[in-house]
Design a protein around this motif. Structure first.
Motif, PDB file in Angstrom:
ATOM      1  N   ASN A 248       0.780  -1.237   0.000  1.00 58.53           N
ATOM      2  CA  ASN A 248       0.000   0.000   0.000  1.00 58.53           C
ATOM      3  C   ASN A 248       0.815   1.293   0.000  1.00 58.53           C
ATOM      4  N   LEU A 249       2.055   1.239   0.416  1.00 55.24           N
ATOM      5  CA  LEU A 249       2.898   2.423   0.332  1.00 55.24           C
ATOM      6  C   LEU A 249       3.477   2.547  -1.064  1.00 55.24           C
ATOM      7  N   THR A 250       3.859   3.759  -1.428  1.00 54.98           N
ATOM      8  CA  THR A 250       4.594   3.912  -2.687  1.00 54.98           C
ATOM      9  C   THR A 250       5.941   3.209  -2.537  1.00 54.98           C
ATOM     10  N   SER A 251       6.547   2.834  -3.643  1.00 50.41           N
ATOM     11  CA  SER A 251       7.840   2.140  -3.571  1.00 50.41           C
ATOM     12  C   SER A 251       8.886   3.016  -2.888  1.00 50.41           C
ATOM     13  N   GLU A 252       8.805   4.326  -3.131  1.00 48.46           N
ATOM     14  CA  GLU A 252       9.756   5.240  -2.495  1.00 48.46           C
ATOM     15  C   GLU A 252       9.568   5.259  -0.985  1.00 48.46           C
ATOM     16  N   ASP A 253       8.317   5.321  -0.540  1.00 45.82           N
ATOM     17  CA  ASP A 253       8.054   5.342   0.899  1.00 45.82           C
ATOM     18  C   ASP A 253       8.394   4.005   1.556  1.00 45.82           C
ATOM     19  N   TYR A 254       8.139   2.917   0.858  1.00 48.73           N
ATOM     20  CA  TYR A 254       8.467   1.614   1.433  1.00 48.73           C
ATOM     21  C   TYR A 254       9.977   1.447   1.570  1.00 48.73           C
ATOM     22  N   ASP A 255      10.725   1.903   0.570  1.00 50.56           N
ATOM     23  CA  ASP A 255      12.188   1.847   0.656  1.00 50.56           C
ATOM     24  C   ASP A 255      12.694   2.686   1.822  1.00 50.56           C
ATOM     25  N   LYS A 256      12.072   3.847   2.034  1.00 54.79           N
ATOM     26  CA  LYS A 256      12.441   4.674   3.189  1.00 54.79           C
ATOM     27  C   LYS A 256      12.168   3.926   4.486  1.00 54.79           C
ATOM     28  N   LEU A 257      11.017   3.286   4.556  1.00 57.95           N
ATOM     29  CA  LEU A 257      10.643   2.542   5.757  1.00 57.95           C
ATOM     30  C   LEU A 257      11.695   1.484   6.081  1.00 57.95           C
ATOM     31  N   ILE A 258      12.099   0.711   5.091  1.00 55.10           N
ATOM     32  CA  ILE A 258      13.081  -0.357   5.312  1.00 55.10           C
ATOM     33  C   ILE A 258      14.422   0.232   5.735  1.00 55.10           C
ATOM     34  N   ASP A 259      14.858   1.305   5.088  1.00 63.07           N
ATOM     35  CA  ASP A 259      16.112   1.961   5.479  1.00 63.07           C
ATOM     36  C   ASP A 259      16.040   2.463   6.918  1.00 63.07           C
ATOM     37  N   ASN A 260      14.890   3.042   7.277  1.00 64.03           N
ATOM     38  CA  ASN A 260      14.709   3.537   8.639  1.00 64.03           C
ATOM     39  C   ASN A 260      14.777   2.410   9.659  1.00 64.03           C
ATOM     40  N   LEU A 261      14.124   1.306   9.359  1.00 62.55           N
ATOM     41  CA  LEU A 261      14.116   0.175  10.287  1.00 62.55           C
ATOM     42  C   LEU A 261      15.505  -0.442  10.426  1.00 62.55           C
ATOM     43  N   ASN A 262      16.249  -0.496   9.330  1.00 61.33           N
ATOM     44  CA  ASN A 262      17.603  -1.035   9.385  1.00 61.33           C
ATOM     45  C   ASN A 262      18.513  -0.192  10.277  1.00 61.33           C
ATOM     46  N   SER A 263      18.225   1.102  10.377  1.00 59.80           N
ATOM     47  CA  SER A 263      19.089   2.000  11.144  1.00 59.80           C
ATOM     48  C   SER A 263      18.585   2.247  12.561  1.00 59.80           C
ATOM     49  N   LEU A 264      17.624   1.451  13.025  1.00 59.58           N
ATOM     50  CA  LEU A 264      17.113   1.616  14.388  1.00 59.58           C
ATOM     51  C   LEU A 264      18.201   1.422  15.437  1.00 59.58           C
ATOM     52  N   GLY A 265      19.054   0.424  15.255  1.00 61.62           N
ATOM     53  CA  GLY A 265      19.990   0.008  16.284  1.00 61.62           C
ATOM     54  C   GLY A 265      21.165   0.956  16.454  1.00 61.62           C
ATOM     55  N   HIS A 266      21.406   1.379  17.700  1.00 62.18           N
ATOM     56  CA  HIS A 266      22.531   2.237  18.063  1.00 62.18           C
ATOM     57  C   HIS A 266      23.072   1.806  19.423  1.00 62.18           C
ATOM     58  N   VAL A 267      24.154   2.427  19.835  1.00 55.31           N
ATOM     59  CA  VAL A 267      24.643   2.356  21.210  1.00 55.31           C
ATOM     60  C   VAL A 267      24.768   3.804  21.689  1.00 55.31           C
TER      61      VAL A 267
END
Length: 275
Positions: A248-267
């Motif tokens: 349901n998201l545009t491909s651009e928004d879905y790609d952003k979502l995945i990039d955002n989720l991949n970068s969740l982890g920090h210290v």
């Protein structure tokens, strides 16, 4: 005569005894090795932190006030390391561990939103570890049998006169490798008779953006925001997962979502890389 005979015998034995002692000298290296065979230990504690974004709520880059009732994350295979050289998650070098402490083996789920708005980070596990500086941390986000989504976000989003009760089910399988904790205080220094913390930090502002930062800030430019999710709500409710969002998201928004989720982890503010 007997006295002279005894003296002569003793004079012959002394060089032999000295020679025998000198044939197996105790070197400095051997002394050091023996001293290090029993390394002192103390308790190392793992905490998980969703920061004030989760505990106190915030306004997304597109103006939605977001407050979380629950923010579940499921961790596994979490190991703290003493590394030399220090591990740089943004470099090409591999993590070279001198000593390690396994803090989580089997999957464990914690709620980052637990407690009030001033609650400390959530304690996940504790284990004995050798004294020293734990300057690297690796962990996995997993979908366990008890919880098929490694990240579940539940809360309320409000903008103008609209209110949306949302549940985001995110079945991520990610493995992070991180360097030293970066923050107002240093973490991971374990001393005899004391405890020390290492922290898995989750930056959910990467997903939604932050209205307090400029619109052209790198964080906000890359963030999905909440509006694309709000557009999918029905009758003030949004209960969705990654498969539905991909449809349901545009491909651009879905790609952003995945990039955002991949970068969740920090210290803290320290970066991690996907392993």
């Amino acid at each position: 005569m007997k006295n002279w005979r005894n003296i002569a015998i003793q004079s012959l034995l002394i060089p032999i005894l000295l020679s025998s002692c000198a044939s197996n000298p105790v070197t400095q290296e051997e002394e050091t090795t023996e001293e290090n065979t029993s390394s002192p230990e103390a308790s190392l504690i793992l905490v998980a932190n969703g920061e004030d974004f989760i505990r106190q709520g915030f306004v997304s880059k597109d103006g939605w006030r977001i407050d979380f009732n629950h923010a579940y994350v499921t961790l596994a295979d979490t190991i703290a390391h003493q590394t030399e050289p220090p591990f740089n998650a943004e470099g090409e070098e591999k993590l070279q561990s001198l000593k390690s402490v396994t803090l989580v083996r089997e999957a464990v789920t914690v709620d980052l939103a637990e407690g009030d708005e001033n609650a400390p980070p959530i304690k996940v596990a504790e284990a004995l570890g050798s004294i020293g500086n734990y300057n690297a941390l690796e962990w996995k986000l997993v979908n366990s049998g008890a919880n098929s989504n490694s990240v579940i976000l539940e809360g309320i989003a409000k903008k103008d006169n609209e209110s949306i009760a949302f549940t985001l089910n995110l079945p991520l399988e990610l493995s992070y490798q991180c360097g030293e904790f970066v923050g107002d205080e240093r973490k991971g220094f374990l001393e005899a008779g004391k405890t020390a913390e290492v922290e898995a930090t989750f930056h959910f502002d990467h997903l939604f953006g932050d209205n307090e930062s400029p619109a052209d800030d790198e964080l906000n430019v890359g963030a999905l925001g909440f509006q694309p999710l709000a557009n999918l709500a029905s009758n003030g409710t949004l209960n969705t997962d990654l498969a539905t969002l991909k449809q349901n998201l545009t491909s651009e928004d879905y790609d952003k979502l995945i990039d955002n989720l991949n970068s969740l982890g920090h210290v803290g503010e320290g970066h991690c890389k996907i392993n």
